[in-house]
Design a protein around this motif. Structure first.
Motif, PDB file in Angstrom:
ATOM      1  N   SER A 112      45.310  34.888  33.626  1.00 27.68           N
ATOM      2  CA  SER A 112      44.225  34.629  32.658  1.00 27.68           C
ATOM      3  C   SER A 112      43.376  33.416  33.042  1.00 27.68           C
ATOM      4  CB  SER A 112      44.833  34.410  31.270  1.00 27.68           C
ATOM      5  OG  SER A 112      45.708  33.299  31.333  1.00 27.68           O
ATOM      6  N   THR A 120      43.641  39.103  38.981  1.00 27.92           N
ATOM      7  CA  THR A 120      44.719  39.400  38.034  1.00 27.92           C
ATOM      8  C   THR A 120      46.075  38.979  38.599  1.00 27.92           C
ATOM      9  OG1 THR A 120      43.439  41.294  37.305  1.00 27.92           O
ATOM     10  CG2 THR A 120      45.758  41.272  36.669  1.00 27.92           C
ATOM     11  N   GLU A 171      38.281  34.494  34.467  1.00 22.89           N
ATOM     12  CA  GLU A 171      37.672  35.475  33.555  1.00 22.89           C
ATOM     13  C   GLU A 171      36.315  35.886  34.114  1.00 22.89           C
ATOM     14  OE1 GLU A 171      37.624  34.283  29.420  1.00 22.89           O
ATOM     15  OE2 GLU A 171      35.996  35.697  29.057  1.00 22.89           O
TER      16      GLU A 171
END
Ligand SMILES: Cc1cc2nc3c(=O)[nH]c(=O)nc-3n(C[C@H](O)[C@H](O)[C@H](O)COP(=O)(O)OP(=O)(O)OC[C@H]3O[C@@H](n4cnc5c(N)ncnc54)[C@H](O)[C@@H]3O)c2cc1C
Length: 424
Positions: A242, A237, A245
Motif C-alpha cells: 500500500s 503491489t 498508490e
C-alpha cells in the motif's frame, strides 16, 4: 586597446566569421561542414557517426554548454540514492579523440538562409549541414505557479539529469518518515514514457528501506500507465504494497509550493511533502524559437527517411525534439538510432552517394522497479516508403516475462554500451 578587449569586441559583434577561413578563436571555428547542436543522446551520436561514416574526412563541430555528458537513463537510481551523479557522467574527450571539435557554448540563434549558427558567446559558425538535438523544454506555464516554485527550488522535475537530480534526492532524505512523495505525469507524448513510473518505483524502494511509514503517489494525466503497465503494477503491489498508490486521469494544472499542494483539472487537490511535478513538454527552446517546431508549435516535423526538417533544408532534427512516428518513444535509444540514420544520410549527400531508402530503428527501454530488479520493452521500427513513416515490424519486440536481477545486469550494460557508442 588591450588584445583581450579586441577579441571580446570581435566576439560581441559576431564578426569572427567575417575574418574568414577556419580560424579558431575561443575554441569555436568559423565554419564546419557539419555543426551539431546539443551533445546528448542524439547529438553526440550524430557527431561521432558523421566522423566514422566519412572515414574522418568531414569536419564536425559539436556545440554543447555542459562540460560533461550526464545521462537521464540510470538517473532515477541517483534520485533513489542507489547511484551517484559521477556514475552517470561521461566526459566529451572520446569525441575529441574522434576529431570532433567540441565547443562549450549555447546556440543562441540560427541564420537558416545564410547557414550560420550564432553562439551565446558571440561568434558565428557557418555550416553545410546542421544537426539539431536539443532535447525537451519544460512548459512550466502549463502548470500555474510551477515556474516560480521550480526557480525557488521548492518543486523540482529532475527531468534533465544533473544537479536537480541530486537536489530531488536531498528532498527525499529531508522528508520525515510518514511523509508523502507525489509525482505528476503529463499527457503523452513526453520524454521517456516509462521514466516516471520507474522513478516512483525506485523512490518507493528508498522509502521502504529508510522511511517505511511514507507513501508514493503517482498522479497520471493519462488514462493508464503508458508503458509496461502490468509489469509496473505487479511490482508495486508485490514489492511495496500500500506504500505506492496509482491514480489515473489526474492532470496537474497548478501548484501551491507554500501549501505543498497540487491542483488538478477535475480531481481533488493533493497535499504532499515532496512534489515532483512534470509539466507538459515540447522541443528544446532553440527549436521552438527558430520556427523549426512546426508541429503544433511544439515538436519538429521531419522527413523520417533522413530526419531532415520539413521546415528548413540541410537541417536535421533528432531525438526528443521531433514529432514522433506511430509507436516511437521519446527515448535515448531512439535518439541514438535517429542520429545514425541522419549521419548516414548527411555523409551520403556530402559524398554524392545514394541515401538508404529503407532505414530501420530499434528501441529497448529498461526500467528499474527496484535498484536490483528490471523490466524492459523492446521494438523494431522500419521506414515504410509508401507511407513516409516508421512502423513497428510485425512480431518484433515485446516486454519482459517478469522482472529480474538478470535484466538489471542488462540495463547497466546497455547504459555503458550506449555511452561508449555515443561518446567514443
Ligand atoms: C528519468 C529519465 C529516465 C530515462 N531513462 C531512459 C532509458 O532507460 N532509456 C532510454 O532510452 N531513454 C531514457 N530516457 C530518455 C532519454 O534521456 C531521452 O530520450 C534522450 O536524452 C533524448 O536525447 P536528445 O538528444 O533528444 O536530448 P538530450 O539527451 O537531453 O540532449 C540535449 C542536449 O542539447 C543541449 N542543448 C539544448 N539546447 C541547446 C542549445 N541552444 N545550444 C547547445 N546545446 C543545447 C543540452 O544541454 C543537452 O545536452 C530517460 C529520461 C529521463 C528523464
Amino acid at each position: 586597446m588591450q588584445r583581450r578587449q579586441l577579441v571580446q569586441g570581435l566576439f560581441a559583434g559576431g564578426t569572427l566569421a567575417a575574418l574568414g577561413g577556419c580560424a579558431s578563436m575561443g575554441g569555436a571555428p568559423s565554419s564546419a561542414k557539419v555543426v551539431v547542436v546539443g551533445g546528448g543522446y542524439g547529438g553526440a551520436t550524430a557527431a561521432r557517426y558523421v566522423r566514422l561514416f566519412s572515414d574522418r574526412s568531414i569536419d564536425v563541430v559539436l556545440v554543447e554548454p555542459n562540460r560533461s555528458f550526464v545521462s537521464c537513463p540510470i538517473s532515477n537510481l541517483v534520485v533513489g540514492g542507489a547511484r551517484q551523479l559521477g556514475d552517470i557522467t561521461v566526459p566529451y574527450d572520446g569525441l575529441r579523440t574522434q576529431g570532433v571539435t567540441v565547443v562549450h557554448d549555447t546556440v543562441a540563434s540560427f541564420d537558416l538562409a545564410g547557414k550560420k549558427v550564432r553562439l551565446a558567446g558571440g561568434p558565428e559558425i557557418r555550416y553545410d549541414k546542421l544537426v539539431l538535438s536539443p532535447g525537451v523544454d519544460m512548459m512550466f506555464d502549463g502548470v500555474e505557479g510551477l515556474r516560480q516554485a521550480q526557480a525557488d527550488g521548492m518543486v523540482l522535475q529532475a527531468w534533465k539529469a544533473g544537479p536537480e537530480t541530486v537536489a530531488l534526492h536531498r528532498q527525499l532524505v529531508a522528508m520525515p518518515d510518514g511523509g508523502v512523495y507525489a509525482i505528476t505525469i503529463p499527457e503523452a507524448p513526453y520524454r521517456c514514457p516509462p521514466g516516471p513510473y520507474e522513478r516512483a518505483s525506485v523512490v518507493a524502494a528508498y522509502l521502504k528501506a529508510h522511511k517505511p511509514k511514507s507513501k508514493v503517489l503517482i498522479l497520471d494525466a493519462n488514462p493508464d500507465v503508458t508503458s509496461k503497465g502490468p509489469l509496473f503494477k505487479k511490482a508495486w503491489t508485490e514489492l511495496y504494497g500500500s506504500m505506492v498508490e496509482y491514480r489515473a486521469q489526474h492532470k496537474a494544472v497548478a501548484v501551491d509550493a507554500k501549501a505543498k499542494t497540487i491542483k488538478f483539472d477535475v480531481q481533488d487537490d493533493v497535499k504532499a511533502d515532496v512534489l515532483n511535478v512534470l509539466p507538459p513538454m515540447r522541443a528544446g527552446m532553440i527549436a521552438v524559437q527558430s520556427g523549426l517546431a512546426n508541429a503544433n508549435a511544439r515538436w519538429c516535423q521531419v522527413n523520417y527517411q533522413t530526419f531532415e526538417s520539413t521546415a528548413a533544408k540541410d537541417v536535421y532534427v533528432l531525438g526528443d525534439a521531433i514529432q514522433i512516428a506511430p509507436a516511437m518513444p521519446k527515448s535515448g535509444h531512439m535518439a541514438n538510432g535517429h542520429a545514425k540514420v541522419a549521419a548516414a544520410a548527411i555523409v551520403a549527400e556530402l559524398k554524392g552517394w545514394d541515401t538508404n531508402a529503407t532505414p530501420m530503428l530499434t528501441n529497448t527501454c529498461y526500467s528499474f522497479v527496484s535498484p536490483a530488479e528490471v523490466i524492459h520493452v523492446a521494438s523494431v521500427h522500419e521506414y515504410v516508403a509508401a507511407e513516409k513513416t516508421f512502423k513497428i515490424v510485425a512480431g518484433s519486440g515485446g516486454v519482459s516475462a517478469a522482472r529480474s536481477t538478470q535484466e538489471a545486469n542488462y540495463a547497466h550494460s546497455w547504459a555503458r554500451n550506449i555511452w561508449a557508442d555515443m561518446l567514443g
